[in-house]
Design a protein around this motif. Structure first.
Motif, PDB file in Angstrom:
ATOM      1  N   ASP A   1      -8.630   9.440  15.096  1.00 19.36           N
ATOM      2  CA  ASP A   1      -8.409  10.590  15.964  1.00 19.36           C
ATOM      3  C   ASP A   1      -7.863  10.107  17.308  1.00 19.36           C
ATOM      4  N   THR A   2      -7.455  11.042  18.140  1.00 20.32           N
ATOM      5  CA  THR A   2      -6.995  10.708  19.486  1.00 20.32           C
ATOM      6  C   THR A   2      -8.186  10.404  20.367  1.00 20.32           C
TER       7      THR A   2
ATOM      8  N   THR B   1      -1.618  13.259  23.785  1.00 23.05           N
ATOM      9  CA  THR B   1      -1.589  14.155  22.632  1.00 23.05           C
ATOM     10  C   THR B   1      -0.183  14.735  22.399  1.00 23.05           C
TER      11      THR B   1
ATOM     12  N   ASN C   1     -11.207   4.778  13.544  1.00 26.05           N
ATOM     13  CA  ASN C   1     -10.587   5.426  14.705  1.00 26.05           C
ATOM     14  C   ASN C   1      -9.239   6.022  14.323  1.00 26.05           C
TER      15      ASN C   1
END
Length: 477
Positions: free
Chosen positions: A357-358, A439, A355
């Motif tokens: 990534d966002t 983000t 994991n």
């Protein structure tokens, strides 16, 4: 001097004005001003410990040059280990001597040998763990020829003592901050505006979230034997948001203040409570410390390249040392040990980098699984936080045991001045805002930023009226 104090609200504009309108001729005068401001900022805690900061700065500056100039490996090693041992020696004396003396005395008493430890009546210098690690990474990088030694004492002094990061990080690297220190900065209105937004969001985290959660969390942990299971669960949750709001709030303010002076600091938090496993959590929580231990301890030990037992050994070493870095108490060691236990299955199954990534959620079954992983990771983190917050290991164990054995999940009134279950919708709103902006560096930027800024300031003023300008948790580390 606290970031969330009137004194700092006066100090910062004065330094900002002098920096850009009086000492703006060249980078040397700007750097000299920031050093003076930093020493004043630090002396507001206790001027007597300025000598430690100055000595540490001079030690690493001088040994760094001697390491680079060393004509033989023996000479280079001598200056390298001199710096390492003296730095760790000061850290050990001020931070850990009493702990080891007391622990050894208790061990002797346990086996029937009466002993009374000789303890030092000294207070822990604020920020010593942070500026010591700044210097250590600098010297280590020079020794391994990753960087060149800095010969300008003013530039190096600013790297070590720069006031936004001086007392609670982030832990900077010479490779990142020194190149910025060595060039003249030009004022950038957009960057300064982003800095103000980040400062305000940091104050929201500290004043609105951390300080209000602290009232209830403290009431629970200080009287955990007299409250029911529901209150104990809420106490752990409130502390989780207290320490996150407190520490990440400080980091946001530090990064925002630094942007006002045209200097970029390392990001220290990246929405850690949205992590899907513990490995991801530690990539998002206290990033500068985690990466420091990775680069200067974990990888030199062999990292994850060796056999299974080497992987296990290195994992436990890095987490236990990280826990011990936080303070001279066995509760921090256990906290580090628990996180190592959490992390180990991911490492052994080679899924610790799954994991990166966002996180994204959609209306499908996979998103339900992701959400469950986020909740589970947060709950595991809260269990570990109990040991971090408790005064003793026994208190932490009894706290968790009472949650299971008490079995009373009814609403319970606590006799404290303000806030109880009213915190839950406030935390829920805070989580929603962070989720919607996960983000971004901080949520105030972007569309309608001025409206967001006005709302944030209004909330700070409204709830700050009740704030006691509490000390930041990580000042004790």
């Amino acid at each position: 001097m606290f970031f969330n104090s009137l004194a700092f609200a006066i100090f910062l504009p004065i330094v900002f004005f002098l920096y850009w309108f009086v000492f703006n001729k060249n980078k040397s005068t700007q750097n000299a001003l920031l050093i003076v401001a930093s020493y004043y900022f630090y002396s507001c805690w206790d001027w007597r410990f300025l000598f430690l900061l100055v000595f540490s700065t001079f030690l690493d500056y001088y040994t760094g040059i001697q390491i680079e100039k060393g004509k033989s490996e023996k000479s280079r090693k001598f200056w390298f280990w001199l710096s390492i041992l003296v730095n760790l020696g000061f850290l050990g004396i001020f931070k850990y001597y009493n702990f080891f003396a007391s622990s050894f005395s208790e061990l002797l008493n346990t086996i029937g040998v009466k002993a009374s430890p000789i303890l030092l009546e000294v207070i822990l210098p604020v920020g010593i763990s942070f500026y010591t690690f700044h210097g250590l990474s600098y010297v280590i990088d020079i020794y391994y020829k990753r960087i060149k030694a800095e010969y300008n004492f003013v530039d190096y002094s600013l790297f070590v003592s720069y006031f936004p990061l001086l007392v609670a990080g982030p832990i900077e690297r010479a490779t990142h901050l020194l190149p910025q220190v060595k060039v003249k900065r030009e004022f950038n209105f957009q960057t300064a505006k982003e800095g103000i937004y980040q400062i305000v969001w940091g104050l929201v985290k500290k004043v609105v979230i951390a300080d209000t959660c602290a009232v209830y969390a403290n009431a629970i942990f200080d009287h955990y034997t007299s409250v029911n299971s529901l209150s104990l669960i809420l106490g752990a949750v409130y502390f989780a948001f207290q320490i996150y709001g407190d520490f990440s709030g400080y980091s946001d303010i530090a990064l925002g203040v630094s942007k006002l002076f045209g200097l970029d600091l390392l990001r220290n938090f990246n929405y850690p409570y949205f992590s899907r496993d513990i490995a991801e959590f530690w990539r998002r929580w206290h990033i500068s410390l985690s990466s420091w231990f990775r680069d200067y301890l974990y990888i030199p030990l062999g990292g994850s390249k060796g056999g299974i037992w080497m992987k296990i050994r290195n994992t436990f070493i890095i987490f236990i040392v990280s826990g011990f870095w936080h303070g001279a108490n066995w509760t921090y060691v256990v906290w580090g040990f628990i996180n190592a236990v959490y992390f180990l299955p991911l490492l052994l199954s080679d899924s610790n980098r799954n994991n990166i990534d966002t996180v994204q959620l959609k209306f499908n079954f996979d998103s339900v699984r992701v959400l469950m992983n986020i909740v589970l990771t947060f709950l595991l983190t809260c269990v570990a936080w109990v040991f971090f917050r408790a005064k003793t290991i026994t208190d932490a164990v009894l706290y968790l045991k009472t949650i299971v054995t008490n079995g009373n999940f009814s609403s319970q009134y606590l006799d404290n001045e303000r806030y109880n279950y009213e915190l839950l919708p406030m935390i829920a709103l805070f989580v929603l805002v962070e989720w919607n902006n996960r983000t971004k560096v901080e949520p105030i930027s972007g569309r309608r930023s001025m409206l967001k800024l006005a709302i944030a300031i209004a909330v700070i003023i409204a709830l700050g009226t009740y704030s006691d300008y509490k000390e930041f948790i990580y000042f004790q580390f």
